[in-house]
Design an enzyme around this catalytic site. Structure first.
Site, PDB file in Angstrom:
ATOM      1  N   SER A 211      19.305  36.325  36.524  1.00 10.75           N
ATOM      2  CA  SER A 211      20.200  35.229  36.123  1.00 10.75           C
ATOM      3  C   SER A 211      20.561  35.397  34.650  1.00 10.75           C
ATOM      4  O   SER A 211      20.360  36.476  34.085  1.00 10.75           O
ATOM      5  CB  SER A 211      19.524  33.890  36.383  1.00 10.75           C
ATOM      6  OG  SER A 211      20.447  32.848  36.239  1.00 10.75           O
ATOM      7  N   ASN A 212      21.085  34.362  34.033  1.00 10.07           N
ATOM      8  CA  ASN A 212      21.388  34.419  32.595  1.00 10.07           C
ATOM      9  C   ASN A 212      21.132  33.061  31.966  1.00 10.07           C
ATOM     10  O   ASN A 212      20.713  32.122  32.644  1.00 10.07           O
ATOM     11  CB  ASN A 212      22.832  34.893  32.371  1.00 10.07           C
ATOM     12  CG  ASN A 212      23.829  33.951  33.027  1.00 10.07           C
ATOM     13  OD1 ASN A 212      23.894  32.785  32.692  1.00 10.07           O
ATOM     14  ND2 ASN A 212      24.595  34.470  33.984  1.00 10.07           N
ATOM     15  N   ALA A 213      21.391  32.957  30.670  1.00 11.69           N
ATOM     16  CA  ALA A 213      20.953  31.778  29.902  1.00 11.69           C
ATOM     17  C   ALA A 213      21.896  30.574  30.002  1.00 11.69           C
ATOM     18  O   ALA A 213      21.649  29.545  29.377  1.00 11.69           O
ATOM     19  CB  ALA A 213      20.790  32.168  28.438  1.00 11.69           C
ATOM     20  N   SER A 214      22.955  30.665  30.789  1.00 12.99           N
ATOM     21  CA  SER A 214      23.891  29.534  30.848  1.00 12.99           C
ATOM     22  C   SER A 214      23.219  28.290  31.442  1.00 12.99           C
ATOM     23  O   SER A 214      22.528  28.373  32.457  1.00 12.99           O
ATOM     24  CB  SER A 214      25.101  29.913  31.703  1.00 12.99           C
ATOM     25  OG  SER A 214      25.867  28.768  31.974  1.00 12.99           O
ATOM     26  N   ALA A 278      28.998  31.175  34.329  1.00  7.65           N
ATOM     27  CA  ALA A 278      28.589  32.521  33.917  1.00  7.65           C
ATOM     28  C   ALA A 278      28.069  33.214  35.188  1.00  7.65           C
ATOM     29  O   ALA A 278      26.880  33.173  35.488  1.00  7.65           O
ATOM     30  CB  ALA A 278      27.506  32.443  32.858  1.00  7.65           C
TER      31      ALA A 278
END
Ligand code: C5P
Length: 408
Positions: A211-214, A278
């Site tokens: 995943s990512n930090a959004s 994102a």
């Protein structure tokens, strides 16, 4: 003509010495054509008599949840909340603010505030030490995060005969904030808006993912602002601890493929699409059914591409106005302009994520808006304010588009 003319406004008055100033505010709103309904807390009535507001507003002043009423307003707090084009609470005392944070509905004003879905404006007034206390700071931040607009307080002479921050904001500021908020409520009436927000999660096995930090904060603010401007809003939201805004229909999804599927199912007849999510570009080619053991696999993850939702929307471009987001670390404008053209967008909102405190997981943002023939840098501000500026820009560009079509 004032935007409040012919509109219903609810003014909640709390028990602070600045309550007398609200009489002037109500009078001005009435002179500008608003139908003003005043709700007073019990403490407010110790400072100003309900008769004052009755005389100024020419409406019954509401002081209790328990009054028995005629048929059309028999559930008064809900009727008032739903008729209101905007709700103003002034002066908002430290106590009233704390109660709003926790959703207390033991008195009429608390119940109205809970039921309201309109723009809500809070004008605090209190002693500066109470205003500066960490409890009040946290409470005000919580309300702001929930969509309240905070006007003031201002600094100056206080009732305690000292100078400090805590005076009710000047009448003109409060009225201007109300007029602006009400003016915007019509802008997207009858319009259907689709927003994507947050990260996506691409499963590796039942407990692991990419995943990512959004956090989805920016997209949530975009959706909130659209509902406040009168749109019907569908928000397709990846995993986040944040709540979707009141009034928007939230569709929770996990993976990019789920987001893609949901967006495609919802896009029919939509007037504006804002893709703030994102989306993970890649997903594991194989999802393990059981939790992978350290000993089990060779530690290579084979990835495959996710669908580019926005590019697909652009390729099949219908009448919808298409807004994309981009997070760049270098050659920001150049890369974003390339994306604007390639994905056939009408507007792109760009973050320079090489700067500290910008973009993902931060409360503030600073953006560059780009469209075919123009650009607008937005100074650092809360995500709420940035969302409002983005909708202002969308309104201007769509207005120009419509004028152009009208000429053709
Ligand atoms: O190409 P890039 O990922 O930088 O583009 C970002 C924009 O495209 C964002 O608006 C994002 O929501 C959208 N996007 C998408 N589907 C993807 C990747 C990005 O909708 N798979």
């Amino acid at each position: 003509m004032s935007s409040v003319a012919g509109r219903t406004l609810v003014v909640g008055v709390c028990g602070g010495i600045a309550a007398y100033k609200v009489a002037g505010i109500v009078s001005t709103l009435v002179q500008r054509g608003a139908d003003v309904h005043v709700v007073m807390t019990e403490a407010a009535q110790r400072f100003v008599a309900p008769l004052t507001f009755h005389a100024l507003s020419a409406n019954r002043v509401h002081t209790s949840l328990w009054e028995i009423r005629d048929r059309e307003d028999h559930v008064l707090h809900v009727t008032l909340a739903h008729r209101a084009a905007a709700l103003l609470i002034a002066p908002a005392t430290a106590d009233a603010i704390a109660k709003l944070v926790h959703g207390y509905a033991e008195d009429l004003l608390g119940a109205v505030a809970l039921a309201a879905r309109c723009p809500m404006i809070l004008a605090p007034a209190m002693n500066s030490s109470m205003w500066e206390h960490p409890a009040t700071r946290a409470n005000v931040a919580a309300l702001r995060a929930r969509g309240w607009q905070i006007v003031g307080p201002e600094s100056g002479f206080l009732a305690e005969r000292e100078r400090g921050v805590g005076r009710l904001a000047a009448e003109e500021r409060i009225i201007a904030a109300l007029e602006d908020a009400v003016a915007r409520t019509h802008e997207l009436e009858g319009q259907h808006v689709l927003v994507t927000a947050g990260a996506t999660r691409e499963a590796i096995d039942p407990v692991r993912f990419i995943s990512n930090a959004s956090t989805g904060a920016m997209g949530i603010e975009i959706a909130r602002e659209a509902t406040l401007r009168g749109a019907q809003v569908d928000l397709v939201l990846g995993p986040t601890h944040l709540d979707p805004p009141h009034g928007a229909r939230a569709h929770r999804v996990e993976s990019a493929r789920e987001m893609h599927e949901r967006v495609m199912a919802l896009r029919e007849g939509v007037h504006v699409i804002v893709a703030a999510a994102a989306v993970a570009d890649w997903r594991p080619a194989v999802i393990f059914v059981q939790k992978v053991k350290k000993e089990d696999v060779d530690p290579m993850l084979r990835l495959e591409r996710n669908p580019d939702i926005l590019a697909q929307l652009g390729a099949a471009k219908g009448a919808a106005f298409l807004v994309g987001f981009a997070a760049e670390t270098e050659h920001v404008e150049e890369h974003a302009r390339e994306k604007l053209a390639r994905k056939r967008l009408d507007l792109i909102c760009v973050n320079d994520v090489s700067q500290p405190g910008i973009g993902f997981a931060s409360a503030e943002n600073e953006m560059l808006l780009l469209w075919e023939h123009g650009r607008e840098p937005l100074e650092r501000a809360s995500k709420r304010e940035i969302a409002a500026r983005i909708w202002d820009r969308i309104a201007t560009l769509r207005g120009a588009e419509r004028a152009h079509e009208g000429e053709a």
